[in-house]
Design a protein around this motif. Structure first.
Motif, PDB file in Angstrom:
ATOM      1  N   ARG A  47       6.110   7.076   7.430  1.00  0.00           N
ATOM      2  CA  ARG A  47       5.850   5.632   7.519  1.00  0.00           C
ATOM      3  C   ARG A  47       6.970   4.818   6.875  1.00  0.00           C
ATOM      4  O   ARG A  47       7.305   3.732   7.322  1.00  0.00           O
ATOM      5  N   ALA A  48       7.565   5.365   5.819  1.00  0.00           N
ATOM      6  CA  ALA A  48       8.649   4.653   5.138  1.00  0.00           C
ATOM      7  C   ALA A  48       9.894   4.542   6.002  1.00  0.00           C
ATOM      8  O   ALA A  48      10.779   3.728   5.719  1.00  0.00           O
ATOM      9  N   ALA A  90       1.641  15.251   1.530  1.00  0.00           N
ATOM     10  CA  ALA A  90       1.457  13.830   1.229  1.00  0.00           C
ATOM     11  C   ALA A  90       2.793  13.092   1.274  1.00  0.00           C
ATOM     12  O   ALA A  90       2.901  12.006   1.872  1.00  0.00           O
ATOM     13  N   LEU A  91       3.813  13.649   0.657  1.00  0.00           N
ATOM     14  CA  LEU A  91       5.128  13.015   0.666  1.00  0.00           C
ATOM     15  C   LEU A  91       5.697  12.937   2.080  1.00  0.00           C
ATOM     16  O   LEU A  91       6.324  11.941   2.460  1.00  0.00           O
ATOM     17  N   LEU A 122       2.945   6.054  -2.726  1.00  0.00           N
ATOM     18  CA  LEU A 122       4.091   6.824  -3.209  1.00  0.00           C
ATOM     19  C   LEU A 122       3.946   7.113  -4.705  1.00  0.00           C
ATOM     20  O   LEU A 122       4.172   8.233  -5.160  1.00  0.00           O
ATOM     21  N   ALA A 123       3.536   6.110  -5.462  1.00  0.00           N
ATOM     22  CA  ALA A 123       3.341   6.313  -6.899  1.00  0.00           C
ATOM     23  C   ALA A 123       2.268   7.356  -7.160  1.00  0.00           C
ATOM     24  O   ALA A 123       2.404   8.207  -8.045  1.00  0.00           O
ATOM     25  N   ARG A 180       0.841  -1.194   0.000  1.00  0.00           N
ATOM     26  CA  ARG A 180       0.000   0.000   0.000  1.00  0.00           C
ATOM     27  C   ARG A 180       0.881   1.252   0.000  1.00  0.00           C
ATOM     28  O   ARG A 180       0.586   2.233  -0.700  1.00  0.00           O
ATOM     29  N   LEU A 181       1.964   1.216   0.756  1.00  0.00           N
ATOM     30  CA  LEU A 181       2.868   2.369   0.783  1.00  0.00           C
ATOM     31  C   LEU A 181       3.474   2.622  -0.589  1.00  0.00           C
ATOM     32  O   LEU A 181       3.591   3.755  -1.039  1.00  0.00           O
TER      33      LEU A 181
END
Length: 958
Positions: free
Chosen positions: A153-154, A146-147, A131-132, A126-127
């Motif tokens: 989380r990343a 958003a980024l 990201l895409a 989902r991450l």
């Protein structure tokens, strides 16, 4: 009996936007977490994964999300050294996993095995999809937010504890690569929007994790250079170059070498923010959650703000007035606004506090309405006045005065009641009910998914969830508070808990009911910390809360995150790029009723000393390359620094008061808050008690501020006190600067011999003094030599001052040395060289937000125009300086004294009084862009501020 090869996937059932899987007629949800931990949930139950092999099997199958993985591939990916009976072992593990709760979701087929779960129910997959999607968004604050959220989380490592599993290394390598691309994109987006603090904090870690990748180094060096941290930018490039050559045997790219050369030259195309689409914002944070709904309300507000100068957003507590106002502001570009300021009035009750709060945020020179009007007189400015409920009368007077005294200011107020002023446009925000109920449900469902790690409601919970949403009557805050408790409770339990606390007043008390119930669910440490945070005057950070509460940092982080998760605190990103927290007014009102005066008194003692220590630490950095970052920290804490100072004065705590005032003095000077700074320094120093270790700096700073406010007598008196304190403390820096300033004063008032003697004493101390003090001593020497007409000696001293200041990033002294150099060159009839030096100084001062410094240098350029036959431009520049200076209470008559009269006289030569008046009026209509255009048309001859190389080592050392 069914074999593994005969098992087929169950039929999918959809509901509430997610895929469900029917098992025996009952819909269930499978969720897999691979980031930070390995965990599988089936509905609300956690599947027991006992051992590394079961965790590895589930993880490997989840990463293929429903696709078949052959037994051979699965064995090769999971077992470091497969046993002889590995196929039987594999089947045994899978059988135990089915029995543990995965049931029919673990599917066997002829080709191998699969975990029947949608990709969006596997957090790592989902991450990747999020990201895409985020990278496809257009450049905007929305994309930045958003980024930033994805990057947070990343940062969690995938598949922890499974280091020995063969496939894990490849997954981690891809995640590290994805994270690098994400952080580079985030850093580049922050740079494009002018947020160099955020870009630096993100890219520094990226460059460290990828020591041989050039792009993060290029972006990091650019961010550092735009933060006026030139040496740090060059160090980042040079360290990368050395690493690349020593360990890889290759040279950096031509692009990186060109970037380094541009940074060394301080090329404006590289070291300044170039985008024209960024609005300058003060106090308007970046929310870290997505704005949901209110499309019609926002559209109405956009339409109204184009033709109405005063809009008041009204509505009940918790309806979302503040968040809507912030959304309205943050979506605006320079097509609407040049500057935006947001003032939180929640903690103020007295009329004079309202004016002071507004003046502080807009950086007016004095805490008065006249100063506010002057400051906001020109430009297109949006002023957000939030939480005005308690000060409506005083605010109405202030707003009316501001609207009458300015043309380009538009004001948005949030309150439960309107101001009732003529021309006021009232926009009512109503609860999300009726036609807006869909927005209420969407908000509730999104926040519930956030609380559950991205997982929504299953079919069996939907009815209770929808009923709970309806009972909360569309109040966003109540919906968020309820959704936040769904991390450990189901919808029925939350509904029951809130219902038990319901007030007989009914629907209009849903926020109070939700807060009361949520507060009752908190642990004692959570309650204590929440009560403590309610005492902050503005936004606060983890460090401030930890320092004021006396709790360890790690415990504070945990408790704050828990309170954010329960929607009792809001979190945003401030001007420093760091997370900061705010308490919602409804929560603050609730907690005020529960205040314990004894505990509050103890907390306030720690609170003022934490801020005293902060300013003591940051004060010296305001004369270094760290100044911009430190200024941003002080900006973010402005309200609490004021509160801490007033608390110290009220308690008679001289030590804390002097530390708070001395540490902020250079900040007040650079922000143009001369009157405020002088007043606080005087109040602190007048308190009874023993002198502190910072009294010398405090008197020195007071001398500067007194002189800048036109009180030379008070300035020289403060210099004498500074000298005395410097000698008492054996502080060579304070003593040397005080002696040098006194020397200048004596010299220009006819006591030349005494001035020379004092200057010699100051110079004798420079060997032991700090770099900033040496720069100031050289500056004073340059001013004395200029007054004596000794041009070469003056220029030599001023170059020394500049070189030392530039070596440490002392921006005020950099500008001042160029300013006095330009005046010296004009005196020597070298006007083209003066213009060359001064134009660069204007750009530097503007980049450092030193408007008063920039105006002073433009004044010198106006004088130089008389000697290059550009009298008309000179007069126009003089008019522009006078008019723009009104915003910052900058007066050429007060600052320049006799020089101002001489300049006017020199520009008047060859012009009739009528021509002079006409050009002057033309200049008064000019703004900064017009000034820049005029400066570009003036003739120049290159003048280098570089000093004698033979003296570089002794003068420029720290």
């Amino acid at each position: 009996m069914a074999t593994e090869s005969s098992l087929t996937a169950p039929a999918p059932v959809t509901g509430a936007g997610t895929t469900r899987f029917a098992e025996g007629g009952v819909s269930v949800t499978v969720d897999v977490r691979l980031l930070g931990l390995v965990e599988v949930r089936v509905d609300d139950g956690v599947v027991a994964l006992r051992g590394d092999i079961p965790k590895a099997l589930v993880s490997r199958l989840a990463l293929s999300a429903g696709d078949i993985v052959s037994a051979e591939e699965l064995i090769a990916d999971v077992w470091p050294q497969p046993p002889a009976n590995v196929l039987s072992t594999l089947r045994a593990h899978l059988s135990r996993l089915r029995a543990a709760g995965l049931g029919a979701h673990l599917v066997g087929a002829r080709g191998g095995y699969s975990l029947d779960v949608p990709a969006d129910r596997v957090d790592l997959l989902r991450l990747r999809a999020e990201l895409a999607a985020a990278t496809r968004l257009p450049a905007s604050e929305e994309r930045l937010a958003a980024l930033g959220e994805i990057a947070a989380r990343a940062a969690r490592d995938p598949l922890p504890g499974l280091d020995a599993i063969p496939f894990v290394a490849a997954v981690r390598a891809r995640h590290l690569a994805d994270r690098r691309v994400l952080e580079e994109d985030l850093g580049e987006q922050a740079l494009d929007l002018g947020d160099t603090a955020l870009a630096t904090s993100v890219l520094a870690g990226t460059a460290q994790r990828h020591p041989f990748d050039e792009r993060p180094v290029r972006l990091l060096a650019t961010a550092l250079s735009r933060s006026a941290r030139i040496p740090d930018a060059l160090t980042a490039i040079d360290a990368f170059t050395t690493r690349l050559q020593d360990e890889r045997g290759v040279d950096p790219s031509a692009r990186l070498q060109a970037l380094r050369a541009s940074i060394v030259r301080v090329d404006p195309e590289v070291v300044t923010h170039r985008t024209g689409a960024a609005v300058r914002r003060v106090g308007v944070g970046i929310p870290l959650t997505r704005f949901v709904g209110r499309a019609d309300d926002l559209a109405r507000l956009r339409e109204r703000r184009r033709d109405r100068r005063l809009i008041t957003i009204v509505g009940p507590a918790g309806v979302g007035k503040t968040r809507t106002a912030v959304e309205l502001a943050r979506e605006a570009t320079t097509a609407l606004d040049d500057e935006q300021y947001m003032v939180d009035l929640a903690d103020f009750r007295q009329p004079d506090e309202v004016v002071a709060a507004i003046a502080a945020v807009v950086r007016a020179r004095e805490l008065t309405m006249d100063a506010i009007v002057r400051r906001l007189r020109s430009g297109r400015i949006l002023l957000l006045l939030d939480n005005a409920d308690h000060v409506l009368g005083a605010l109405a007077v202030a707003v009316d005065r501001l609207l009458q005294g300015t043309e380009g200011v538009r004001i948005v107020v949030t309150s439960r009641e309107p101001l009732r002023l003529s021309g006021e446009e009232v926009v009512v925000l109503r609860p999300l009910v009726g036609d807006a109920h869909a927005d209420a449900w969407r908000l509730f469902a999104e926040r519930a998914a956030d609380a559950r790690g991205g997982y929504g409601f299953d079919d069996g919970e939907l009815d209770e969830a929808r009923a709970l949403c309806a009972e909360l009557e569309g109040i966003p805050l109540a919906l968020e508070l309820a959704a936040a408790r769904l991390d450990v409770l189901d919808a029925a339990q939350v509904r029951e808990g809130i219902g038990a606390h319901a007030s007989p007043r009914g629907r209009h008390d849903s926020v109070r009911t939700a807060i009361d119930w949520t507060f009752g669910q908190l642990s004692e440490p959570q309650r204590e910390l929440l009560q403590e945070t309610s005492r902050f005057a503005g936004a606060f950070t983890v460090g401030a809360v930890s320092g004021a509460s006396g709790r360890p940092w790690a415990d504070t982080v945990t408790l704050l995150d828990e309170l954010v998760g329960k929607s009792l605190l809001a979190v945003e990103r401030g001007s420093t790029g760091r997370r900061r927290f705010r308490m919602l007014e409804s929560t603050r009102e609730y907690l005020t009723e529960r205040e314990d005066p004894a505990r509050a008194a103890m907390w306030r003692l720690r609170y003022r000393w934490w801020f005293a220590d902060l300013t003591t630490t940051l004060g010296p950095t305001l004369r270094t390359f760290e100044a911009r970052d430190s200024m941003a920290v002080l900006d973010d804490f402005r309200a609490d620094l004021t509160e801490a100072f007033e608390t110290a004065v009220l308690a008679g705590d001289r030590d804390a008061a002097v530390r708070l005032a001395a540490g902020q003095a250079q900040y007040w000077f650079l922000r143009g808050l001369m009157v405020e700074g002088r007043s606080r320094l005087e109040r602190a120093l007048e308190l009874p008690g023993d002198a502190t270790s910072l009294d010398g700096i405090a008197w020195l700073e007071l001398a500067n501020l007194a002189y800048q406010t036109g009180d030379a007598a008070a300035g020289f008196g403060a210099i004498a006190r500074a000298r005395g304190e410097g000698e008492r403390l054996a502080d060579p820096s304070v003593t040397a600067v005080a002696l040098a300033r006194e020397a200048y004063g004596r010299a220009i008032f006819g006591q030349a011999d005494l001035g020379e003697n004092l200057l010699a004493q100051a110079q004798h101390l420079t060997g032991e003094a700090q770099a900033w003090a040496r720069a100031e001593v050289h500056m004073s020497e340059g001013q004395i030599r200029r007054a004596q007409g000794r041009t070469d000696d003056a220029l030599q001293a001023l170059r020394s001052s500049y070189r030392i200041a530039a070596s440490i990033g002392y921006t005020w002294m950099i500008t001042t040395s160029k300013y006095v150099t330009a005046k010296t060159l004009v005196d020597a009839r070298r006007p083209k060289e003066a213009i060359d030096v001064a134009v660069g100084a204007v750009e530097e001062a503007r980049a450092n937000e030193d408007a008063a410094g920039a105006l002073a240098v433009v004044f010198v350029i106006a004088g130089a125009c008389a000697f290059v036959e550009r009298h008309e431009i000179g007069v126009r520049l003089l008019g522009a300086v006078e008019e723009i200076g009104r915003q910052y209470d900058y007066s050429t008559a007060a600052v320049e004294g006799e020089d101002a009269a001489r300049l006017r006289a020199s520009l008047s030569v060859g012009m009739t009084p009528t021509e002079f008046a006409h050009q002057y009026e033309q200049g008064r209509r000019c703004g900064w862009p017009d000034v820049r255009e005029m400066l570009a048309r003036l003739p120049r001859r290159e003048f280098s501020m570089a000093a004698d190389p033979s003296r570089a080592d002794t003068d420029a050392s720290p």
